[in-house]
Design a protein around this motif. Structure first.
Motif, short mmCIF file in Angstrom:
data_model
loop_
_atom_site.label_atom_id
_atom_site.label_comp_id
_atom_site.label_asym_id
_atom_site.label_seq_id
_atom_site.Cartn_x
_atom_site.Cartn_y
_atom_site.Cartn_z
N LEU A 104 0.88 -1.17 0.00
CA LEU A 104 0.00 0.00 0.00
C LEU A 104 0.91 1.21 0.00
O LEU A 104 1.68 1.41 0.95
CB LEU A 104 -0.92 0.01 1.22
N ALA A 105 0.84 2.01 -1.07
CA ALA A 105 1.71 3.17 -1.24
C ALA A 105 3.16 2.73 -1.13
O ALA A 105 3.59 1.87 -1.87
CB ALA A 105 1.33 4.28 -0.27
N GLY B 114 -1.05 -8.99 10.40
CA GLY B 114 -0.21 -7.79 10.40
C GLY B 114 -1.05 -6.56 10.19
O GLY B 114 -2.28 -6.60 10.23
N GLU B 115 -0.36 -5.44 9.94
CA GLU B 115 -1.04 -4.15 9.85
C GLU B 115 -0.35 -3.27 8.82
O GLU B 115 0.87 -3.21 8.76
CB GLU B 115 -1.00 -3.50 11.23
N LEU B 116 -1.15 -2.59 8.00
CA LEU B 116 -0.68 -1.59 7.05
C LEU B 116 -1.27 -0.25 7.44
O LEU B 116 -2.48 -0.15 7.66
CB LEU B 116 -1.14 -1.92 5.63
N ILE B 117 -0.45 0.79 7.52
CA ILE B 117 -0.94 2.12 7.86
C ILE B 117 -1.75 2.65 6.67
O ILE B 117 -1.27 2.66 5.54
CB ILE B 117 0.22 3.07 8.20
N ALA B 118 -2.98 3.09 6.95
CA ALA B 118 -3.87 3.58 5.89
C ALA B 118 -3.87 5.10 5.81
O ALA B 118 -4.25 5.67 4.80
CB ALA B 118 -5.29 3.08 6.12
N GLY B 119 -3.48 5.76 6.87
CA GLY B 119 -3.50 7.22 6.94
C GLY B 119 -3.57 7.63 8.40
O GLY B 119 -3.46 6.80 9.30
N SER C 4 -5.59 2.19 10.04
CA SER C 4 -4.73 1.17 9.42
C SER C 4 -5.62 0.06 8.88
O SER C 4 -6.82 0.02 9.13
CB SER C 4 -3.72 0.63 10.42
N PHE C 5 -5.01 -0.82 8.12
CA PHE C 5 -5.69 -2.02 7.66
C PHE C 5 -5.19 -3.19 8.50
O PHE C 5 -3.99 -3.48 8.52
CB PHE C 5 -5.41 -2.31 6.17
N ALA C 6 -6.09 -3.85 9.21
CA ALA C 6 -5.77 -5.07 9.92
C ALA C 6 -5.83 -6.20 8.89
O ALA C 6 -6.80 -6.32 8.15
CB ALA C 6 -6.78 -5.32 11.04
N VAL C 7 -4.77 -6.99 8.82
CA VAL C 7 -4.63 -8.05 7.83
C VAL C 7 -4.57 -9.39 8.55
O VAL C 7 -3.68 -9.61 9.37
CB VAL C 7 -3.35 -7.85 6.99
N ASP C 8 -5.51 -10.26 8.27
CA ASP C 8 -5.53 -11.60 8.85
C ASP C 8 -5.48 -12.62 7.71
O ASP C 8 -6.36 -12.62 6.85
CB ASP C 8 -6.80 -11.83 9.67
N VAL C 9 -4.45 -13.46 7.72
CA VAL C 9 -4.31 -14.51 6.71
C VAL C 9 -4.48 -15.85 7.42
O VAL C 9 -3.62 -16.26 8.19
CB VAL C 9 -2.95 -14.44 5.99
N ASP C 10 -5.59 -16.49 7.18
CA ASP C 10 -5.82 -17.83 7.73
C ASP C 10 -5.07 -18.85 6.89
O ASP C 10 -4.34 -19.68 7.41
CB ASP C 10 -7.31 -18.14 7.77
N THR C 11 -5.28 -18.79 5.58
CA THR C 11 -4.70 -19.77 4.67
C THR C 11 -4.17 -19.08 3.42
O THR C 11 -4.88 -18.28 2.81
CB THR C 11 -5.76 -20.81 4.24
N ARG D 120 -9.49 -5.35 7.01
CA ARG D 120 -10.47 -4.35 7.38
C ARG D 120 -9.79 -3.09 7.87
O ARG D 120 -8.76 -3.16 8.54
CB ARG D 120 -11.47 -4.87 8.39
N ARG D 121 -10.38 -1.93 7.49
CA ARG D 121 -9.86 -0.64 7.91
C ARG D 121 -10.31 -0.39 9.35
O ARG D 121 -11.49 -0.51 9.64
CB ARG D 121 -10.37 0.48 7.00
N VAL D 122 -9.35 -0.05 10.21
CA VAL D 122 -9.66 0.16 11.63
C VAL D 122 -9.10 1.50 12.10
O VAL D 122 -8.16 2.05 11.51
CB VAL D 122 -9.09 -0.98 12.51
N LYS D 123 -9.70 2.00 13.17
CA LYS D 123 -9.20 3.21 13.84
C LYS D 123 -8.09 2.80 14.77
O LYS D 123 -8.22 1.85 15.54
CB LYS D 123 -10.31 3.88 14.64
N THR D 124 -6.98 3.53 14.75
CA THR D 124 -5.85 3.20 15.61
C THR D 124 -5.62 4.26 16.68
O THR D 124 -4.71 4.12 17.49
CB THR D 124 -4.56 3.00 14.80
N GLU D 125 -6.42 5.29 16.70
CA GLU D 125 -6.29 6.34 17.73
C GLU D 125 -7.56 6.47 18.52
O GLU D 125 -8.63 6.25 18.09
CB GLU D 125 -5.96 7.68 17.07
#
Length: 145
Positions: free
Chosen positions: A93-94, A106-111, A115-122, A140-145
């Motif tokens: 992302l960017a 893991g997590e990707l900063i969205a702004g 951030s985007f919470a990333v869950d990989v099951d398989t 899923r996009r989540v609030k981190t503050e």
């Protein structure tokens, strides 16, 4: 419609109940297996959530855009009759990249404050006897503050 997603440790979802959103979801029976997908975007087309469970074969790029997902065969070659292995999924992302294997997150900063919470099951390849690729993942996009 009510949509329930698992709560991410990073925070609550970054949209409010009653917000104007666009939902694309569905399932497909493929005789031997089945697929389900979900794509949730804001009124401005911003990605809010996306996932597949399971996806057989290549991941649909448009479902996760603007996040690009590149499967890497980091655990050995792909081919028939080889041992089932986990892909390394590189989420970009960017200017940031996150690498995640099966059963990891893991997590990707969205702004600012999100951030985007990333869950990989398989994320497997060499599945079964046809060198199939199998993916089960949720962003899923989540609030981190």
């Amino acid at each position: 419609m009510t949509l329930r997603l698992p709560v991410a440790p990073e925070g609550e979802v970054a949209w409010a109940a009653g917000a104007s959103v666009q939902l694309n979801s569905g399932s497909q029976d493929l005789d031997v297996t089945w697929e389900k997908w979900i794509e949730l975007r804001g009124a401005d087309d911003a990605l809010l959530a996306a996932g597949v469970a399971p996806r057989n074969g290549e991941l649909p790029a448009e479902l996760f855009a603007p996040i690009v997902i590149e499967p890497v065969t980091a655990c050995g070659p792909a081919g028939f009759d080889l041992e089932v292995s986990s892909f390394q999924l590189d989420f970009t992302l960017a200017d940031q990249t996150l690498s995640v294997f099966s059963r990891h997150r893991g997590e990707l900063i969205a702004g600012a404050g999100e951030s985007f919470a990333v869950d990989v099951d398989t994320a497997q390849y060499n599945e079964c006897c046809h060198s199939e690729e199998i993916f089960v993942l949720l962003l899923r996009r989540v609030k981190t503050e």
